[in-house]
Design a protein around this motif. Structure first.
Motif, PDB file in Angstrom:
ATOM      1  N   VAL A 153       0.873  -1.174   0.000  1.00  0.00           N
ATOM      2  CA  VAL A 153       0.000   0.000   0.000  1.00  0.00           C
ATOM      3  C   VAL A 153       0.909   1.222   0.000  1.00  0.00           C
ATOM      4  CG1 VAL A 153      -1.808   1.271   1.216  1.00  0.00           C
ATOM      5  CG2 VAL A 153      -1.768  -1.240   1.307  1.00  0.00           C
ATOM      6  N   VAL A 154       0.666   2.174  -0.912  1.00  0.00           N
ATOM      7  CA  VAL A 154       1.473   3.396  -0.982  1.00  0.00           C
ATOM      8  C   VAL A 154       0.550   4.600  -0.915  1.00  0.00           C
ATOM      9  CG1 VAL A 154       3.140   4.747  -2.302  1.00  0.00           C
ATOM     10  CG2 VAL A 154       3.224   2.244  -2.393  1.00  0.00           C
ATOM     11  N   LEU A 155       0.732   5.429   0.108  1.00  0.00           N
ATOM     12  CA  LEU A 155      -0.107   6.608   0.311  1.00  0.00           C
ATOM     13  C   LEU A 155       0.753   7.782   0.764  1.00  0.00           C
ATOM     14  CD1 LEU A 155      -2.994   4.932   2.338  1.00  0.00           C
ATOM     15  CD2 LEU A 155      -3.065   5.544  -0.082  1.00  0.00           C
ATOM     16  N   SER A 156       0.224   8.992   0.593  1.00  0.00           N
ATOM     17  CA  SER A 156       0.864  10.182   1.149  1.00  0.00           C
ATOM     18  C   SER A 156       0.307  10.470   2.527  1.00  0.00           C
ATOM     19  CB  SER A 156       0.632  11.395   0.239  1.00  0.00           C
ATOM     20  OG  SER A 156       1.419  11.307  -0.921  1.00  0.00           O
ATOM     21  N   HIS A 157       1.186  10.811   3.462  1.00  0.00           N
ATOM     22  CA  HIS A 157       0.738  11.157   4.806  1.00  0.00           C
ATOM     23  C   HIS A 157      -0.060  12.455   4.779  1.00  0.00           C
ATOM     24  CE1 HIS A 157       1.706  12.630   9.085  1.00  0.00           C
ATOM     25  NE2 HIS A 157       0.723  11.763   9.162  1.00  0.00           N
ATOM     26  N   VAL A 158       0.441  13.461   4.070  1.00  0.00           N
ATOM     27  CA  VAL A 158      -0.286  14.713   3.848  1.00  0.00           C
ATOM     28  C   VAL A 158      -0.532  14.843   2.343  1.00  0.00           C
ATOM     29  CG1 VAL A 158      -0.181  17.236   3.927  1.00  0.00           C
ATOM     30  CG2 VAL A 158       0.593  15.896   5.895  1.00  0.00           C
ATOM     31  N   ALA A 159      -1.787  14.958   1.951  1.00  0.00           N
ATOM     32  CA  ALA A 159      -2.141  15.032   0.536  1.00  0.00           C
ATOM     33  C   ALA A 159      -1.580  16.316  -0.078  1.00  0.00           C
ATOM     34  CB  ALA A 159      -3.649  14.981   0.366  1.00  0.00           C
ATOM     35  N   TYR A 160      -0.930  16.190  -1.219  1.00  0.00           N
ATOM     36  CA  TYR A 160      -0.256  17.345  -1.826  1.00  0.00           C
ATOM     37  C   TYR A 160      -1.237  18.423  -2.267  1.00  0.00           C
ATOM     38  CZ  TYR A 160      -1.433  16.507  -6.771  1.00  0.00           C
ATOM     39  OH  TYR A 160      -2.094  16.385  -7.967  1.00  0.00           O
ATOM     40  N   ARG A 161      -2.460  18.032  -2.614  1.00  0.00           N
ATOM     41  CA  ARG A 161      -3.408  19.013  -3.109  1.00  0.00           C
ATOM     42  C   ARG A 161      -4.230  19.613  -1.956  1.00  0.00           C
ATOM     43  NH1 ARG A 161      -5.406  18.876  -8.489  1.00  0.00           N
ATOM     44  NH2 ARG A 161      -4.993  16.624  -8.583  1.00  0.00           N
ATOM     45  N   SER A 162      -4.861  18.762  -1.159  1.00  0.00           N
ATOM     46  CA  SER A 162      -5.807  19.254  -0.141  1.00  0.00           C
ATOM     47  C   SER A 162      -5.172  19.522   1.211  1.00  0.00           C
ATOM     48  CB  SER A 162      -6.936  18.233   0.050  1.00  0.00           C
ATOM     49  OG  SER A 162      -6.448  17.078   0.721  1.00  0.00           O
ATOM     50  N   SER A 163      -4.012  18.925   1.486  1.00  0.00           N
ATOM     51  CA  SER A 163      -3.346  19.020   2.786  1.00  0.00           C
ATOM     52  C   SER A 163      -3.966  18.096   3.835  1.00  0.00           C
ATOM     53  CB  SER A 163      -3.334  20.469   3.308  1.00  0.00           C
ATOM     54  OG  SER A 163      -2.427  20.638   4.364  1.00  0.00           O
ATOM     55  N   TYR A 164      -4.778  17.160   3.419  1.00  0.00           N
ATOM     56  CA  TYR A 164      -5.417  16.214   4.345  1.00  0.00           C
ATOM     57  C   TYR A 164      -4.376  15.291   4.973  1.00  0.00           C
ATOM     58  CZ  TYR A 164      -8.469  12.404   5.930  1.00  0.00           C
ATOM     59  OH  TYR A 164      -9.115  11.441   6.690  1.00  0.00           O
ATOM     60  N   ILE A 165      -4.442  15.129   6.295  1.00  0.00           N
ATOM     61  CA  ILE A 165      -3.530  14.236   7.009  1.00  0.00           C
ATOM     62  C   ILE A 165      -4.179  12.866   7.158  1.00  0.00           C
ATOM     63  CG2 ILE A 165      -2.237  13.820   9.129  1.00  0.00           C
ATOM     64  CD1 ILE A 165      -2.242  16.803   9.651  1.00  0.00           C
ATOM     65  N   ALA A 166      -3.532  11.854   6.604  1.00  0.00           N
ATOM     66  CA  ALA A 166      -4.054  10.496   6.707  1.00  0.00           C
ATOM     67  C   ALA A 166      -3.759   9.909   8.086  1.00  0.00           C
ATOM     68  CB  ALA A 166      -3.436   9.618   5.624  1.00  0.00           C
ATOM     69  N   ASP A 167      -4.557   8.939   8.469  1.00  0.00           N
ATOM     70  CA  ASP A 167      -4.395   8.237   9.742  1.00  0.00           C
ATOM     71  C   ASP A 167      -3.311   7.179   9.564  1.00  0.00           C
ATOM     72  OD1 ASP A 167      -4.557   6.712  12.035  1.00  0.00           O
ATOM     73  OD2 ASP A 167      -6.706   6.304  11.884  1.00  0.00           O
ATOM     74  N   MET A 168      -2.057   7.573   9.792  1.00  0.00           N
ATOM     75  CA  MET A 168      -0.937   6.679   9.535  1.00  0.00           C
ATOM     76  C   MET A 168      -1.024   5.401  10.355  1.00  0.00           C
ATOM     77  SD  MET A 168       3.177   7.333   9.894  1.00  0.00           S
ATOM     78  CE  MET A 168       3.290   8.418   8.474  1.00  0.00           C
ATOM     79  N   ARG A 169      -1.328   5.538  11.625  1.00  0.00           N
ATOM     80  CA  ARG A 169      -1.336   4.366  12.494  1.00  0.00           C
ATOM     81  C   ARG A 169      -2.466   3.415  12.122  1.00  0.00           C
ATOM     82  NH1 ARG A 169      -0.404   4.731  19.036  1.00  0.00           N
ATOM     83  NH2 ARG A 169       0.298   2.580  19.312  1.00  0.00           N
ATOM     84  N   GLY A 170      -3.675   3.971  11.920  1.00  0.00           N
ATOM     85  CA  GLY A 170      -4.823   3.129  11.606  1.00  0.00           C
ATOM     86  C   GLY A 170      -4.673   2.428  10.270  1.00  0.00           C
ATOM     87  N   ILE A 171      -4.195   3.146   9.266  1.00  0.00           N
ATOM     88  CA  ILE A 171      -4.056   2.560   7.936  1.00  0.00           C
ATOM     89  C   ILE A 171      -2.922   1.536   7.916  1.00  0.00           C
ATOM     90  CG2 ILE A 171      -3.413   3.084   5.556  1.00  0.00           C
ATOM     91  CD1 ILE A 171      -4.998   5.707   5.846  1.00  0.00           C
ATOM     92  N   SER A 172      -1.821   1.818   8.601  1.00  0.00           N
ATOM     93  CA  SER A 172      -0.721   0.850   8.666  1.00  0.00           C
ATOM     94  C   SER A 172      -1.194  -0.447   9.319  1.00  0.00           C
ATOM     95  CB  SER A 172       0.456   1.431   9.452  1.00  0.00           C
ATOM     96  OG  SER A 172       0.996   2.564   8.811  1.00  0.00           O
ATOM     97  N   ARG A 173      -2.008  -0.330  10.341  1.00  0.00           N
ATOM     98  CA  ARG A 173      -2.519  -1.520  11.034  1.00  0.00           C
ATOM     99  C   ARG A 173      -3.377  -2.362  10.090  1.00  0.00           C
ATOM    100  NH1 ARG A 173      -5.140   0.863  14.931  1.00  0.00           N
ATOM    101  NH2 ARG A 173      -3.318   0.938  16.297  1.00  0.00           N
ATOM    102  N   ILE A 174      -4.212  -1.700   9.288  1.00  0.00           N
ATOM    103  CA  ILE A 174      -5.070  -2.433   8.352  1.00  0.00           C
ATOM    104  C   ILE A 174      -4.224  -3.180   7.328  1.00  0.00           C
ATOM    105  CG2 ILE A 174      -6.767  -2.147   6.494  1.00  0.00           C
ATOM    106  CD1 ILE A 174      -7.865   0.253   8.152  1.00  0.00           C
ATOM    107  N   ALA A 175      -3.200  -2.542   6.788  1.00  0.00           N
ATOM    108  CA  ALA A 175      -2.318  -3.212   5.828  1.00  0.00           C
ATOM    109  C   ALA A 175      -1.673  -4.442   6.445  1.00  0.00           C
ATOM    110  CB  ALA A 175      -1.249  -2.234   5.334  1.00  0.00           C
ATOM    111  N   HIS A 176      -1.215  -4.305   7.677  1.00  0.00           N
ATOM    112  CA  HIS A 176      -0.531  -5.410   8.336  1.00  0.00           C
ATOM    113  C   HIS A 176      -1.482  -6.551   8.677  1.00  0.00           C
ATOM    114  CE1 HIS A 176       2.782  -2.390   9.690  1.00  0.00           C
ATOM    115  NE2 HIS A 176       2.965  -2.818   8.459  1.00  0.00           N
TER     116      HIS A 176
END
Length: 411
Positions: free
Chosen positions: A168-191
């Motif tokens: 899974v490849v994602l940006s932590h902060v979206a380059y266009r909107s500046s939205y901060i992704a839930d790094m911990r929650g999303i990493s857990r789902i991938a794992h």
């Protein structure tokens, strides 16, 4: 606001921030999330390097410090801005090349899996690199349709990740909107599904606190010319979690990643640890400038940098609501500060023309298609007055454009 700003004194350390207030067209630099200002210390550091470290020490510099510089600066970035323990971060190639190396190594480590998960509004180079890897390896891209005014959520990731997901490849902060992704929650789902996850930290590093180790991230990359002020084209950094370093195979095998660099052996033998992910000769001069900003961030603390970043973007939103919303401008970034990174995007159909006119008058935001004007507020170098002046210029130019269009339509 500038008088009570605890970080205001850092501004004078940057070149171009001390223009006289009576200047007719003062520079309002609103693009620090694309290219940060240079620091005065970096100008001195680079000049000193050229005349002494390079000019006098010559090739001896490799033995004296240059060989270890990518690892030293990598550890500094990891400690100060990434929440990464030593031995996991290095400075290397461009962001694009590091994305390729780490993503290719990740999917090759999951040979029975056939899918890469990414989102439709990730930065173009991320999407293009992954498209290329998928074509090389016969993999399928699973797309998350992300909002240009929001970002990827854990729920969206859960819908597409499965037993066939390699990466899974994602940006932590979206380059266009500046939205901060839930790094911990999303990493857990991938794992949970046995997949690896890689984060692009280009719009996070030096502006938003990152906790790679705490969030159990596997891999990460990020550039150094935005909030780290490394200069145009300064090299990117890569992060590989300690327990993966002996598992992943470096796909671009170069001499700097070998166990004994100067053995010049007949075959490639990877170095132990993070050095194995290096490829060619480090860009030593290009690594110099970022050190000064890393030092300032450590001195101030990333928590204080983030607090000022939030204050600057909140101020910009207030001015947008007061001045620009009546002319049809909308905020295309999260209003909740916990979901918003260090920049702000505002939308209006006239923003392409507005941006062009602003640049001609020494006010520098940037434009993101189809109608977004992006305001990058770098906490160490941007003042509240500069933000005010920049938003006032946007207001005045947009008003002029709309009046011109109105007159044209009336004619």
């Amino acid at each position: 606001m500038d008088r009570i700003d605890g970080l205001a004194h850092y501004r004078k350390r940057f070149i171009g921030t001390d223009a006289p207030s009576e200047q007719a067209n003062p520079l309002a630099y609103l693009d620090g999330n694309s290219l940060g200002r240079p620091t005065k210390d970096s100008a001195e550091r680079i000049a000193e390097f050229i005349t002494h470290a390079w000019g006098e020490r010559l090739i001896r510099g490799w033995d004296e410090s240059w060989m270890e510089l990518p690892l030293k600066i990598g550890d500094d970035i990891g400690r100060v801005a990434l929440g990464a323990a030593p031995g996991q971060t290095f400075v290397g190639d461009s962001t694009t090349v590091l994305l390729y190396k780490l993503a290719r190594a990740a999917v090759d480590s999951r040979p029975t899996r056939t899918e890469i998960v990414l989102d439709t509004d990730n930065f173009p180079t991320d999407r293009y690199v992954l498209e290329g890897i998928a074509a090389e390896r016969g993999l399928t891209l699973r797309w998350i349709r992300s909002s240009t005014e929001g970002g990827v959520t854990p729920e969206q990731v859960r819908e597409v990740v499965g037993e066939q997901t390699a990466l899974v490849v994602l940006s932590h902060v979206a380059y266009r909107s500046s939205y901060i992704a839930d790094m911990r929650g999303i990493s857990r789902i991938a794992h949970e599904h046995g997949a690896l996850i890689m984060w692009d930290l280009s719009h996070s590093t030096g502006s938003v606190p990152v906790e790679l180790d705490l969030c159990e991230a596997d891999l990460a990359v990020g550039c150094s010319y935005k909030y780290l002020n490394g200069g145009p084209g300064s090299p990117a950094f890569g992060y590989v979690r300690t327990d993966l370093q002996d598992v992943l195979a470096q796909p671009i095998q170069g001499w700097m990643g070998t166990r004994d660099v100067f053995a010049m052996g007949p075959e490639y033998v990877p170095a132990e640890g993070i050095r194995r992910f290096m490829s060619g000769t480090p860009a030593v001069v290009a690594m110099l400038a970022m050190q000064d900003t890393i030092g300032m961030i450590e001195e101030a603390s990333i928590a204080e940098v983030r607090a000022k970043s939030v204050a600057l973007t909140e101020f910009a939103i207030t001015l947008t609501d007061d001045w620009l919303a009546p002319m049809g401008v909308t905020v295309a970034s999260p209003r909740e500060s916990s979901h918003r990174g260090g920049h702000l995007t505002i939308n209006h159909p006239a923003m392409r023309q507005v941006t062009t006119t602003l640049w001609e008058h020494d006010v520098i935001p940037d434009f993101r298609s189809p109608e977004g004007l992006r305001i990058g507020l770098s906490p160490l170098s941007t003042s509240f007055v500069e933000t005010y002046d920049g938003l006032a210029a946007i207001r005045d130019v947009l008003r002029g454009v709309l009046i011109g269009q109105s007159g044209l339509n009336a004619g």
